[in-house]
Every structure is written in structure tokens, then in C-alpha cells.
Scaffold this active site. Sequence first.
Site, PDB file in Angstrom:
ATOM      1  N   LYS A  10       1.069  -1.233  -0.049  1.00 52.62           N
ATOM      2  CA  LYS A  10       0.308   0.046  -0.006  1.00 52.62           C
ATOM      3  C   LYS A  10       1.188   1.199  -0.025  1.00 52.62           C
ATOM      4  O   LYS A  10       2.215   1.041   0.290  1.00 52.62           O
ATOM      5  CB  LYS A  10      -0.817  -0.166   1.311  1.00 52.62           C
ATOM      6  N   HIS A  46      -0.486  -5.476   5.789  1.00 54.26           N
ATOM      7  CA  HIS A  46       0.399  -6.698   6.374  1.00 54.26           C
ATOM      8  C   HIS A  46      -0.705  -6.429   8.496  1.00 54.26           C
ATOM      9  O   HIS A  46      -0.202  -7.298   8.435  1.00 54.26           O
ATOM     10  CB  HIS A  46       1.580  -5.610   6.745  1.00 54.26           C
ATOM     11  N   HIS A  72      -6.719  -0.804   6.859  1.00 52.19           N
ATOM     12  CA  HIS A  72      -6.726  -2.158   7.800  1.00 52.19           C
ATOM     13  C   HIS A  72      -7.910  -2.373   8.344  1.00 52.19           C
ATOM     14  O   HIS A  72      -7.850  -3.002   8.526  1.00 52.19           O
ATOM     15  CB  HIS A  72      -5.219  -1.065   9.586  1.00 52.19           C
ATOM     16  N   LYS A  80      -3.410   9.340  15.705  1.00 50.75           N
ATOM     17  CA  LYS A  80      -1.628   9.544  16.390  1.00 50.75           C
ATOM     18  C   LYS A  80      -1.405  11.271  17.931  1.00 50.75           C
ATOM     19  O   LYS A  80      -2.827  11.877  18.565  1.00 50.75           O
ATOM     20  CB  LYS A  80      -0.941  10.356  15.778  1.00 50.75           C
ATOM     21  N   LYS A 117      -0.550 -10.246  11.230  1.00 54.44           N
ATOM     22  CA  LYS A 117      -0.591 -10.583  12.540  1.00 54.44           C
ATOM     23  C   LYS A 117      -0.959 -11.772  12.975  1.00 54.44           C
ATOM     24  O   LYS A 117      -2.559 -12.006  12.631  1.00 54.44           O
ATOM     25  CB  LYS A 117      -1.344  -9.383  13.094  1.00 54.44           C
TER      26      LYS A 117
END
Length: 482
Positions: free
Chosen positions: A144, A174, A236, A330, A178
Site C-alpha cells: 500500500k 500487513h 487496516h 496519532k 498478524k
Amino acid sequence: MPEVKFEADRLLLFGATGDLSQRMLLPSLCALHADGLLDPDLRIVATARSEMSTKEFRQFAREALEKHLPKNRRGPTADFLNKLSYVPVDATTPAGYDELAKEVGEYKGLAIFLSTAPSLFEPTIAGLKRAGLTNGNARIALEKPLGTDLASSCEINDAVAKAFSEDRIFRIDHYLGKETVQNLLALRFANILLEPVWNSNYVDHVQITVAETVGLESRVAYYDDSGALRDMVQNHMLQLLALVAMEPPTSFDATAVRDEKVKVLRALRPAQSNEVVTGQYRAGAVDGKSVPGYDEELGKDSDTETYVALKAHVDNWRWRGVPFYLRHGKRMPRRVTEIVIQFKCIPHSIFEGRGAKTEPNRMVIEIQPEENIQLTMMAKVPGLGSDGLRLRPVPLDIAMPDAFSDVVRRIAYERLLLDLIHGDQTLFVRRDEVEAQWDFIDHIRALWAENGTQPKTYAAGTWGPSAAVALAERDGVTWHDD
């Protein structure tokens, strides 16, 4: 569409000198080699713009492994480094691909990994096709971001489709590599206790949080163009939502699993203006240390969002009426990625007359930084007393490192690289999934543009703008761990 199941004996790694390669790809490949999971005949051809020899690249790789891979996972590092060769290539210059093809040589199966800027995808694929590296048993993995909206994503996918059929395209998210994300499938579909209550009859709401303590770090240019919605929610978080909400697939294979995920993504109701909150951090303190605001880090004024909270709805029989609250930001108080399944209250409590209060059950699936599953149940407080029977919530923990202490904890890219080499697409994203995700996100961005929405401010080290609290509280919901 038939699934390709051939094993690659060549891995072609683009962007081999980049940050992702140093931190994740080379360490993952070395760890797989150390564990005997790579075929002894597999050769890895690395390429990037940097001018260096194979000997120099092997030293570069050695330094990356020493920095990013624990010593107990390296194994025979020299043997791994001998698998590597390097060819410098400017992706925009067609002539360079002939030299690359020579180095790859004859192959039974070729796996190509593009860890480059999306702007280089089209010329890279054109160069690969011209050099004959897209023929036969060749497949390609794409990192991505796959576009900045639905239109640009389609443009990239169209360019890839000129050289590779869909069954040979591996789009990486990704998070799907996991362990705890994969364990979500096992939790749901390998336990008869959960599936009967995994629906609107018993679930009150779902929360998905991806909180980061960091700010811009080294991603200044990319992040200011992207923002939190496109950087994290589009891929995600919507993938996590799809895994939580999907119907049981007929089998655990790529087609069946992805068929069910795309149904969820297509069932997402377009968000309304009052269901989305956007924010941007200002100066504050994280982990007891003062940190600057976003504009100060960036060095200019910006209206890019660093925080998004939204309320989503999956309009199907299973989830009708169950809100999904998504939150990402964030400079949050702590780093955590988790899924909270909040169950409904029991229909009638037999203990209220005796002064005992019950609370609804809750399941918390923590994905990072720790891998843990916790189910909160009601239990009697031990002992005697004149105030009647007392109850309190008791957490039942399944700490994944404790439950599987003899199993090595792996980097997510180990799973994804191994599946790429073996040709298993189950943990990769299909084109129709990507397009459904962008469709949902583009609608939100169109709302922002139409309403002139600007990010609300929040202090670094807090859980985001107060409007995000109100988004949940007006439904009687409190964000977990706020």
C-alpha cells in the site's frame, strides 16, 4: 477463478534498500530461512536505484539484520546472505530490466515484491513485461497505498492487470499477517460457544481502536498528503471490521474467505456527517515528554487529519442495528490496537433484589503491542456479608505468549512472504475488496469537502477531540479505556 498454487524458486525484491526492506522484509526472510521454511533452491534477487554490487548489498543486508532481527532468530546468517544478489535498476528506465532478467534467469516460479512508491508501479510492471518477467508462473505483491481514491486505485489495478491476472496479484495489508488477526478467524469459526452469540441478538456494539503514540516520524511528505482516514482507516481498520463481521466461509481458502469479506464491505452504509469526527493534534505530552503539535512538526499550517472516529453500520441480517465504532489517531496516550465486542445486558437479573448489580459481558481482542484475548464475566465476590450477595466483573485472559510459550512470535511479514512464495492468497486483499473500501472512504471525503470540514484540535497525549467522546456517548457508549 482458479487459485495458483505453485511455489516460487525466485523472489524479486524491488525497493530492497528502503526502510521497509531493512526493518521487515530482510529480517523476515532471514528468520524464515533460519527456521528451514524457505526452499534451499530459493534465490532472492534484490533491486533498487542505489548503485552497489552484490557484495556491498550483502553487507548492507547484514547490517539491517544486526539492527532489526534478534540474535536468537538469525540462524546461519551467512547462508542466508549467500541467497542474495543485487542489480541496480532505475524503475523508469526500460533498459535496466534486461539486466534484471539475466540475473533472475530461468525459473519454475517467480514471486515479485514491489516495495516502491505507487507512482513507480506502472513503469515497473511495463518494464517487467517487456523483459519477459511476467510470463508463466510469475506473481506480484503490491504494498500500500494502492491509490488515493477509488479512481486512482482503479488506475493502478488496471495497470497491474495488463500483465498479471487477478489470481497472480497479491495486495498486501500487513495487519492480515498478524497472529492475533488470524486468530480472530480461529476464535470465531473453531469455537461453537461464540458463533451463536456473534450477531445483533446478543452484541450491543463493536469498537475498533488503532492508537499510536508517535507523530510524523519519517513519513512527513506521505502523511500530509494522505491523512489518517486514507492511511489507516481505508485499509487496516476496514479489514479488521470485515473479519469481525463476515459470515462463516465455506472453507479456509482464498476465494471463500475473501468472498465473505467483500460482502461485509459492500454492506457498509454510507456514513453521515454527524457520524464522523476528524481531528489534528496540538502540542502536549506523551509518556511524560513534551511533544510539538502537528503543524510544528510539519513546519507549516495544514488541514490534514491525524485523528478519525466514525460510526459505521453493516446493513445485513446479522448486524442490523449494531453500530461499529472505529477510532484511530496519532499522539494518543498509549499505543494499542484492539477490537472490543460489547455484549448486551442480560434480559433479567435475579440478583437486583439482593443489591447485586450485573454488567454486560465484554470481549477485548488486543492485537498490539501485546497479543491477548480477554473475556469479562460476572462472578460472585468471595466471602460473607450482611449486604447480600455481591458480584463483580472477572476477566478471563488468554495471553497468547503464555498460552503458546513454546511457539516463536513472528513478524507479520514472515507469514505474508511465505504465502506469497507458496501462492496462497487467503491473507491478501482482492481487487473488489479494495474498491469497496475506497467507495466507503471516498464518500466520507466528499462529505468533508461539501461541508468544508476542518479537523478539530486535541492535545497530544489525549484520546482525541471531545466531539469523538460525544459521538459514542450520545448512544450511551463509552470508548474502551478512555
